[in-house]
Scaffold this motif. Structure first.
Motif, PDB file in Angstrom:
ATOM      1  N   CYS A  45      53.541  43.420 -50.039  1.00  0.00           N
ATOM      2  CA  CYS A  45      54.628  43.606 -49.066  1.00  0.00           C
ATOM      3  C   CYS A  45      55.954  43.834 -49.772  1.00  0.00           C
ATOM      4  N   ARG A  46      56.232  43.019 -50.793  1.00  0.00           N
ATOM      5  CA  ARG A  46      57.494  43.183 -51.527  1.00  0.00           C
ATOM      6  C   ARG A  46      57.558  44.565 -52.146  1.00  0.00           C
TER       7      ARG A  46
ATOM      8  N   LEU B 241      63.454  37.170 -45.200  1.00  0.00           N
ATOM      9  CA  LEU B 241      64.706  36.425 -45.332  1.00  0.00           C
ATOM     10  C   LEU B 241      64.668  35.104 -44.574  1.00  0.00           C
ATOM     11  N   GLY B 242      63.488  34.700 -44.154  1.00  0.00           N
ATOM     12  CA  GLY B 242      63.369  33.429 -43.447  1.00  0.00           C
ATOM     13  C   GLY B 242      63.153  32.280 -44.408  1.00  0.00           C
ATOM     14  N   PRO B 243      62.984  31.083 -43.865  1.00  0.00           N
ATOM     15  CA  PRO B 243      62.877  29.891 -44.714  1.00  0.00           C
ATOM     16  C   PRO B 243      61.545  29.774 -45.457  1.00  0.00           C
ATOM     17  N   LEU B 244      60.481  30.428 -44.963  1.00  0.00           N
ATOM     18  CA  LEU B 244      59.180  30.280 -45.609  1.00  0.00           C
ATOM     19  C   LEU B 244      58.911  31.480 -46.519  1.00  0.00           C
ATOM     20  N   PRO B 245      58.244  31.240 -47.640  1.00  0.00           N
ATOM     21  CA  PRO B 245      57.931  32.366 -48.536  1.00  0.00           C
ATOM     22  C   PRO B 245      56.950  33.346 -47.891  1.00  0.00           C
ATOM     23  N   LEU B 246      56.992  34.593 -48.354  1.00  0.00           N
ATOM     24  CA  LEU B 246      56.133  35.630 -47.779  1.00  0.00           C
ATOM     25  C   LEU B 246      54.649  35.286 -47.897  1.00  0.00           C
ATOM     26  N   GLU B 247      54.299  34.515 -48.925  1.00  0.00           N
ATOM     27  CA  GLU B 247      52.898  34.116 -49.092  1.00  0.00           C
ATOM     28  C   GLU B 247      52.408  33.357 -47.858  1.00  0.00           C
ATOM     29  N   ILE B 248      53.260  32.426 -47.384  1.00  0.00           N
ATOM     30  CA  ILE B 248      52.900  31.638 -46.201  1.00  0.00           C
ATOM     31  C   ILE B 248      52.843  32.547 -44.976  1.00  0.00           C
TER      32      ILE B 248
ATOM     33  N   ARG C  64      69.360  33.520 -50.550  1.00  0.00           N
ATOM     34  CA  ARG C  64      68.990  34.583 -49.615  1.00  0.00           C
ATOM     35  C   ARG C  64      68.219  34.038 -48.416  1.00  0.00           C
ATOM     36  N   ARG C  65      67.315  33.114 -48.672  1.00  0.00           N
ATOM     37  CA  ARG C  65      66.480  32.590 -47.584  1.00  0.00           C
ATOM     38  C   ARG C  65      67.267  31.753 -46.599  1.00  0.00           C
ATOM     39  N   ALA C  66      68.297  31.081 -47.094  1.00  0.00           N
ATOM     40  CA  ALA C  66      69.000  30.149 -46.223  1.00  0.00           C
ATOM     41  C   ALA C  66      70.372  30.651 -45.822  1.00  0.00           C
TER      42      ALA C  66
ATOM     43  N   SER D  84      59.050  23.400 -35.321  1.00  0.00           N
ATOM     44  CA  SER D  84      59.235  23.750 -36.732  1.00  0.00           C
ATOM     45  C   SER D  84      59.120  25.263 -36.914  1.00  0.00           C
ATOM     46  N   VAL D  85      59.671  25.762 -37.999  1.00  0.00           N
ATOM     47  CA  VAL D  85      59.634  27.210 -38.225  1.00  0.00           C
ATOM     48  C   VAL D  85      58.207  27.712 -38.323  1.00  0.00           C
ATOM     49  N   LEU D  86      57.328  26.867 -38.889  1.00  0.00           N
ATOM     50  CA  LEU D  86      55.930  27.290 -39.028  1.00  0.00           C
ATOM     51  C   LEU D  86      55.318  27.523 -37.648  1.00  0.00           C
ATOM     52  N   ALA D  87      55.611  26.620 -36.716  1.00  0.00           N
ATOM     53  CA  ALA D  87      55.088  26.774 -35.361  1.00  0.00           C
ATOM     54  C   ALA D  87      55.690  28.009 -34.699  1.00  0.00           C
ATOM     55  N   VAL D  88      56.986  28.232 -34.938  1.00  0.00           N
ATOM     56  CA  VAL D  88      57.647  29.412 -34.366  1.00  0.00           C
ATOM     57  C   VAL D  88      56.963  30.686 -34.858  1.00  0.00           C
ATOM     58  N   LEU D  89      56.710  30.713 -36.158  1.00  0.00           N
ATOM     59  CA  LEU D  89      56.063  31.890 -36.746  1.00  0.00           C
ATOM     60  C   LEU D  89      54.647  32.048 -36.204  1.00  0.00           C
ATOM     61  N   ALA D  90      53.906  30.922 -36.157  1.00  0.00           N
ATOM     62  CA  ALA D  90      52.517  31.003 -35.701  1.00  0.00           C
ATOM     63  C   ALA D  90      52.451  31.510 -34.273  1.00  0.00           C
ATOM     64  N   ARG D  91      53.408  31.061 -33.435  1.00  0.00           N
ATOM     65  CA  ARG D  91      53.401  31.508 -32.048  1.00  0.00           C
ATOM     66  C   ARG D  91      53.633  33.008 -31.957  1.00  0.00           C
ATOM     67  N   ARG D  92      54.590  33.492 -32.730  1.00  0.00           N
ATOM     68  CA  ARG D  92      54.867  34.930 -32.706  1.00  0.00           C
ATOM     69  C   ARG D  92      53.662  35.718 -33.183  1.00  0.00           C
TER      70      ARG D  92
END
Lengths: 240, 204, 221, 53
Positions: free
Chosen positions: C216-217, C85-92, B76-78, C2-10
């Motif tokens: 959230c879930r 549905l992104g690459p990082l878990p919701l916890e992050i 799902r994630r990827a 990186s996705v983390l940076a993308v998320l942090a920026r948003r």
């Protein structure tokens, strides 16, 4: 024991007898404890007000016990997704709030003649009970404000677990804060040094309060089980 | 890389109401499935269950890759796009920022995102704030991430609803390309999909 | 990137836009602190005695008030589905949201805190201590407040519910931070209080993301 | 003996209210719990009867 309680029919059969029996035991224990307590000689320090201890301290104990039960049931419900564990968590909250309420009022009535004030922030245990009261209120407020029952249950469970982890830290921090500002603790009851003439009735009353909580808790879980059965039946009738 | 989606003996419930039971569905690479059913039958819920948001009452949802079964969470994630009624676009942010975020978050690149915008005729709009866009333009902006960040499984909830005739044709072309290159599409629709698709009925 | 940076920026950009960013939180903080001398009277010694504690309490309220829309907007407009549905878990994701919230409103509040406290009569020497306590405490407030905000997602009422749910949980950081400031001002050892505050804040950063992700879930299901 | 036990001295004004409050607390818990159980059991039984005539 646990597996027996997990089965709905067995739980109802078990609690049908267990609740009233526990209730009778509770009445006996509380009666004996208070009889001994009321006949105990006045304390050399507190005088007759020691009689409030036998109803205040057990209420505070059971309030903590109720939160532990709430947290434990929430954990079981969250991990095993067990419907009756959720009913148990829901049923424990108003009882816990009532016991904390009783502990707060009796504590205040105990403190007034002793310290000359209705509320003394120097009593760490009373302050902990106050925070506990707020935790129960928060739990019930969250649960009541979510319309979807399943979602409300889950959110409340998560909150109960966060509270359960926090509760020892809260208790510790309040006691630490108290020694910081007080120098010495003015709390004298419930300690190991208590004279047996007071300790015995206190323990009896404590056991009685716990049994009373157990009886009321079981009966409330039964009520919740019936309520759920009734709502789902009503829905089935409406949809049929 | 998802090559097949298996839905076995699925039952879903919303609140106290069971939406449907015993649903079997297999979608293989290169296939498009149109979910048909009346309002409230559970099409949206099925899509959300496949995306992992709703827990099945019974049955299971499994993903297959070229090398066998895939762990659902990773798949799902990827490998999964969900485009629903709610597009996740923030009204006060510029279209470009939102598009770039959505594309990169799902594994795409900035250049891919701009190409996708071009393809969907959004390039002129990218400097605007999302709140001034029309419903159709917003939907196209949300759909752009399908092209910008390639993922095999597309879950589309009423993708055509706010689109005009030209955009519908364009979306049909894009979906056909996706299926032709081994993609999977599950779409909840009232109107027929603009591509060849197998219909799966959702009913209690 | 990186996705983390993308998320942090948003998240930073959204946190900044949410409720006027730092301005509103600091505005509330200062306005509430101004009410105090008006209520207590201008006697300097009386104000100085309570300056540290009042700063601390008003700070915790200001941090809570600015985060009630932290998850709600993403939940309402469907962005939370996207994030899941992104690459990082919701916890992050939850942790990044809280850190962004802290950067945008917690850090400016921490900078404003010594100014407010000194203005109320706290000794100037205590400014660095108040800054450190407010920074660490703000971290705990942001993560616990975020937990409340995530739990309140499925409910009908937001802000007030979050406060009722979260405030009792804030007891330890309020005590530790208040004690650190009071002890420093009173010339007593303050190391223990500050370490306890830091430990509590770190525990919040490590543990509450699991509660937030679970909440959230639950709201999404 | 009993009368002596019940004479609470000059603190009676605090002791008896404390006992009264505890009694009220228990009374509320017992009445509310039993009333709830009764009400929902009745309702569940009634609906069960309707469901299978």
């Amino acid at each position: 024991m646990f597996s027996a309680l997990a089965n709905p029919a067995r739980f109802m059969a078990f609690s049908r007898w267990a609740a009233p029996i526990l209730g009778v035991i509770a009445a006996g224990l509380i009666g004996a404890g208070l009889w001994l307590g009321l006949n105990a000689p006045p304390d050399y320090q507190q005088g007759e007000t020691v009689k409030i201890m036998f109803i205040h301290v057990p209420a505070a104990w059971v309030a903590m016990l109720a939160y532990a039960c709430l947290g434990g049931a929430s954990f079981v419900s969250l991990v095993f997704r067990h419907a009756r564990a959720d009913a148990a968590a829901k049923a424990a909250a108003p009882l816990g709030a009532a016991f904390t309420g009783v502990a707060l009022v009796t504590g205040s009535l105990w403190g007034r003649p002793m310290w000359g004030a209705w509320w003394v922030w120097g009593d760490a245990r009373l302050v902990s009970v106050l925070v506990l009261f707020l935790l129960f209120l928060g739990y019930m407020a969250l649960r009541a404000s979510i319309d979807d029952e399943a979602k409300g249950a889950r959110a409340a469970e998560i909150l109960a677990l966060v509270g359960l982890i926090n509760l020892p830290i809260i208790k510790y921090s309040v006691e630490w804060w108290n020694t910081l500002h007080q120098g010495e603790s003015i709390m004298r009851a419930g300690g190991p040094a208590l004279d047996p003439v007071y300790l015995m009735p206190l323990l009896l009353a404590g056991a009685g309060y716990s049994a009373a909580f157990g009886a009321l808790w079981l009966e409330r879980i039964r009520a919740e089980v019936w309520r759920r059965r009734a709502t789902s039946l009503a829905l089935r009738v409406a949809l049929a | 890389m998802i090559t097949a989606l298996n839905v076995e003996d699925l039952a879903l419930q919303r609140g106290e109401r069971v939406l449907f039971r015993h649903l079997h569905m297999r979608v293989a690479a290169g296939e498009a499935v149109a979910l048909a059913g009346s309002n409230g039958a559970g099409k949206t819920s099925l899509l959300r269950a496949v995306a992992g948001f709703i827990r099945p009452v019974t049955g299971r949802i499994a993903f297959e890759g070229a090398a066998g079964a895939l762990p659902s969470d990773d798949a799902r994630r990827a490998g999964c796009h969900l485009v629903g009624h709610q597009d996740g676009l923030k009204p006060e942010r510029r279209a470009r920022d939102e598009l770039l975020f959505q594309a990169r978050w799902h594994g795409g690149t900035a250049s891919g995102a701009l190409n996708a915008a071009d393809r969907l005729g959004l390039t002129r709009l990218l400097g605007l704030e999302v709140r001034v866009l029309s419903a159709g333009q917003r939907r196209r902006l949300a759909l752009a991430r399908l092209i910008a960040s390639p993922r095999p499984l597309w879950l589309l909830d009423e993708p055509l609803a706010p689109l005009d005739a030209d955009s519908r044709v364009l979306l049909g072309v894009i979906m056909a390309e996706h299926v032709a290159t081994g993609g999977l599409i599950v779409a909840a629709v009232h109107d027929p999909l603009p591509i060849v698709a197998r219909t799966v009925g959702i009913a209690p | 990137m990186s996705v983390l940076a993308v998320l942090a920026r948003r998240e930073l950009s959204l946190a900044w836009a949410r409720g006027g960013g730092a301005l509103l939180a600091v505005g509330f903080f200062v306005a509430a602190a101004v009410m105090l001398p008006l209520a207590l009277g201008p006697a300097p010694e009386r104000l100085a005695a309570v300056s540290g504690g009042v700063t601390w309490v008003v700070l915790s309220l200001a941090s809570l008030l600015s985060l009630d829309r932290m998850f709600e907007r993403d939940f309402e407009d469907g962005a939370l589905d996207l994030l899941a549905l992104g690459p990082l878990p919701l916890e992050i994701v939850a942790a990044v949201k809280c850190l962004a919230q802290w950067t945008v409103s917690g850090a400016p509040l921490a900078i404003a805190a010594p100014v407010v406290a000194v203005g109320l009569g706290a000794p100037v020497a205590s400014a660095a201590m108040i800054l450190a306590a407010a920074g660490l405490g703000g971290l705990a407030f942001a993560f616990l407040g975020g937990t409340g905000a995530a739990l309140a997602l499925a409910s009908r009422r937001g802000g007030l519910l979050i406060a009722v749910v979260v405030l009792p949980l804030l007891t330890p950081p309020v005590i530790f931070g208040g004690a650190a400031i009071a002890n420093f001002t009173g010339g007593l050892p303050w190391g223990a209080a500050l370490s306890l505050l830091a430990a509590y804040a770190l525990a919040c950063v490590a543990l509450t993301p699991f509660a937030m992700a679970g909440a959230c879930r639950n709201a999404q299901s | 003996m009993t009368l002596e036990a019940l004479s609470a001295g000059k603190y009676a004004a605090y002791i008896w209210p404390a006992y009264a409050v505890s009694l009220l607390g228990f009374a509320w818990m017992i009445i509310d719990t039993l009333a709830r159980a009764r009400r929902w059991k009745r309702k569940a039984d009634r609906l069960e009867g309707e469901g299978e005539p």
